[in-house]
Design a protein around this motif. Structure first.
Motif, mmCIF file in Angstrom:
data_model
loop_
_atom_site.group_PDB
_atom_site.id
_atom_site.type_symbol
_atom_site.label_atom_id
_atom_site.label_comp_id
_atom_site.label_asym_id
_atom_site.label_seq_id
_atom_site.Cartn_x
_atom_site.Cartn_y
_atom_site.Cartn_z
ATOM 1 N N SER A 84 0.816 -1.209 0.000
ATOM 2 C CA SER A 84 0.000 0.000 0.000
ATOM 3 C C SER A 84 0.848 1.256 0.000
ATOM 4 N N SER A 85 2.003 1.187 0.701
ATOM 5 C CA SER A 85 2.864 2.370 0.718
ATOM 6 C C SER A 85 3.489 2.636 -0.626
ATOM 7 N N SER A 86 3.865 1.520 -1.347
ATOM 8 C CA SER A 86 4.437 1.713 -2.682
ATOM 9 C C SER A 86 3.416 2.212 -3.669
ATOM 10 N N ALA A 87 2.155 1.754 -3.509
ATOM 11 C CA ALA A 87 1.104 2.222 -4.412
ATOM 12 C C ALA A 87 0.777 3.678 -4.180
ATOM 13 N N GLY A 88 1.031 4.120 -2.920
ATOM 14 C CA GLY A 88 0.693 5.497 -2.610
ATOM 15 C C GLY A 88 1.797 6.480 -2.901
ATOM 16 N N LYS A 89 2.950 6.006 -3.371
ATOM 17 C CA LYS A 89 4.045 6.896 -3.691
ATOM 18 C C LYS A 89 3.691 7.809 -4.850
ATOM 19 N N PRO A 90 4.212 9.005 -4.875
ATOM 20 C CA PRO A 90 3.933 9.911 -6.007
ATOM 21 C C PRO A 90 4.449 9.335 -7.311
ATOM 22 N N GLY A 91 3.632 9.370 -8.339
ATOM 23 C CA GLY A 91 4.024 8.882 -9.653
ATOM 24 C C GLY A 91 3.658 7.444 -9.913
ATOM 25 N N ALA A 92 3.279 6.662 -8.870
ATOM 26 C CA ALA A 92 2.919 5.256 -9.086
ATOM 27 C C ALA A 92 1.651 5.138 -9.919
ATOM 28 N N GLY A 93 0.643 5.981 -9.576
ATOM 29 C CA GLY A 93 -0.602 5.952 -10.345
ATOM 30 C C GLY A 93 -0.391 6.395 -11.780
ATOM 31 N N GLY A 94 0.476 7.379 -11.996
ATOM 32 C CA GLY A 94 0.760 7.830 -13.354
ATOM 33 C C GLY A 94 1.444 6.771 -14.181
ATOM 34 N N SER A 95 2.350 6.013 -13.553
ATOM 35 C CA SER A 95 3.020 4.934 -14.280
ATOM 36 C C SER A 95 2.035 3.855 -14.681
ATOM 37 N N ARG A 139 -1.189 4.273 -15.219
ATOM 38 C CA ARG A 139 -2.030 4.783 -16.307
ATOM 39 C C ARG A 139 -1.284 4.772 -17.629
ATOM 40 N N ARG A 140 0.000 5.130 -17.603
ATOM 41 C CA ARG A 140 0.788 5.097 -18.837
ATOM 42 C C ARG A 140 0.919 3.668 -19.382
ATOM 43 N N ALA A 141 1.098 2.696 -18.482
ATOM 44 C CA ALA A 141 1.188 1.302 -18.917
ATOM 45 C C ALA A 141 -0.114 0.834 -19.548
ATOM 46 N N ARG A 142 -1.230 1.241 -18.947
ATOM 47 C CA ARG A 142 -2.525 0.848 -19.509
ATOM 48 C C ARG A 142 -2.762 1.502 -20.872
ATOM 49 N N ARG A 143 -2.362 2.767 -21.001
ATOM 50 C CA ARG A 143 -2.513 3.433 -22.302
ATOM 51 C C ARG A 143 -1.635 2.770 -23.355
ATOM 52 N N ALA A 144 -0.436 2.342 -22.962
ATOM 53 C CA ALA A 144 0.442 1.650 -23.908
ATOM 54 C C ALA A 144 -0.170 0.322 -24.342
ATOM 55 N N GLU A 145 -0.780 -0.397 -23.389
ATOM 56 C CA GLU A 145 -1.447 -1.655 -23.745
ATOM 57 C C GLU A 145 -2.626 -1.399 -24.676
ATOM 58 N N ALA A 146 -3.381 -0.334 -24.413
ATOM 59 C CA ALA A 146 -4.524 -0.014 -25.271
ATOM 60 C C ALA A 146 -4.059 0.330 -26.684
#
Length: 312
Positions: free
Chosen positions: A8-19, A21-28
């Motif tokens: 949970s702490s790693s998921a809450g780090k700044p930039g984790a959510g952006g990474s 989202r970028r991975a999901r956009r790349a898959e799409a």
């Protein structure tokens, strides 16, 4: 092993959510890149021709004409349903399908069961049965046209087998025998293809099921009824649909062997559509026939799919 707190702490780090989202956009983007060619081909060669065919069927367009097409509404369909040749072609198409679908699928299944055995030289038998499939239907039709003549090979074989009691007939020039002759040739030519599909389905059935059935005292018929036939559910659905579509699309054999005769006894919907569109240059009328044929094939396919669906 990571603890829930660390995750949970790693998921809450700044930039984790952006990474993420970028991975999901790349898959799409990757998925769209793979899907786009198939979608383009589907639109270009299916939806666009279907739409153009529908539009043309509502006009008086001709293949070659000094005047442009004009909107005539449902006149082509009214003319079509009042044409005796259309109903005769429809009956011939349905007759061909009703005979070919069960006979070809059943005969192919019998061949698949026979060559599924592990015996020496079985690959040679498989190749022999499959040779007509890889031979051009045009070549096959020409050869069988000569064989069906009054002095052809078929009548000579009948005379030899019956000790000259049966003289045979001119098969393709007799309204009573022209369509049965084409049916026999069509089954012979295509049965090897569906034999291979049946064979592939047979080889997916686990051998443990047959061993268990044998331990329970099941005979050959019980094994086929309770093990083989249920195991071929998906295979038989595919075979029924493909044979039906191919049977209803009968054209090449008719064009080469009889040209719709004698007395239109072998005329089919596809043959009538092609002749109206190209020989008679009635593009709009041919489009109307094609739309009716499309509705027929779609209806039959949906009914077959419903009847062979997985009821579990």
């Amino acid at each position: 092993m990571s603890s829930p707190i660390a995750i949970s702490s790693s998921a809450g780090k700044p930039g984790a959510g952006g990474s993420l989202r970028r991975a999901r956009r790349a898959e799409a983007r990757t998925a769209r890149a793979f899907v786009t060619p198939a979608v383009v081909l589907l639109i270009t060669f299916f939806f666009v021709p279907a739409l153009l065919g529908f539009v043309l069927s509502l006009t008086n367009a001709r293949l070659v004409s000094p005047q442009g097409p004009q909107f005539v509404g449902l006149d082509n369909f009214t003319r079509l349903f009042a044409d005796p040749l259309f109903w005769k072609s429809l009956r011939n198409t349905v007759y061909f399908g009703l005979v070919v679908v069960p006979l070809q699928s059943g005969f192919a299944l019998v061949l698949a069961l026979l060559i599924n055995a592990r015996i020496r030289g079985i690959n040679a038998y498989r190749a022999v049965y499959f040779v007509p499939v890889v031979t051009s239907i045009v070549v096959v039709s020409i050869l069988w046209t000569f064989m069906y003549q009054r002095d052809g090979l078929v009548n000579h074989m009948l005379q030899a087998v019956s000790f000259n009691l049966v003289q045979g007939t001119d098969w393709l020039n007799d309204p009573a025998t022209a369509m049965p002759a084409i049916i026999f040739m069509s089954i012979w030519q295509a049965v090897g293809f569906h034999m291979v599909i049946w064979l592939a389905g047979l080889q997916t059935i686990p051998g443990d099921l047959y061993e268990a059935a044998e331990l329970d005292g099941a005979g050959r018929w019980q094994k086929f009824r309770y093990v083989t036939w249920p195991g071929l559910r998906a295979t038989r659905s595919f075979i029924l649909v493909t044979i039906t579509i191919a049977a209803l699309s009968l054209f090449s054999q008719i064009k080469i062997m009889t040209n719709g005769g004698p007395l239109y006894s072998t005329s089919t919907l596809v043959f009538q559509s092609v002749r109206a569109g190209y020989e008679q240059q009635q593009t709009a009328y041919a489009s109307a026939i094609s739309l009716v044929f499309f509705v027929l094939v779609l209806t039959v396919s949906l009914v077959q799919r419903f009847l062979t669906r997985d009821k579990d």
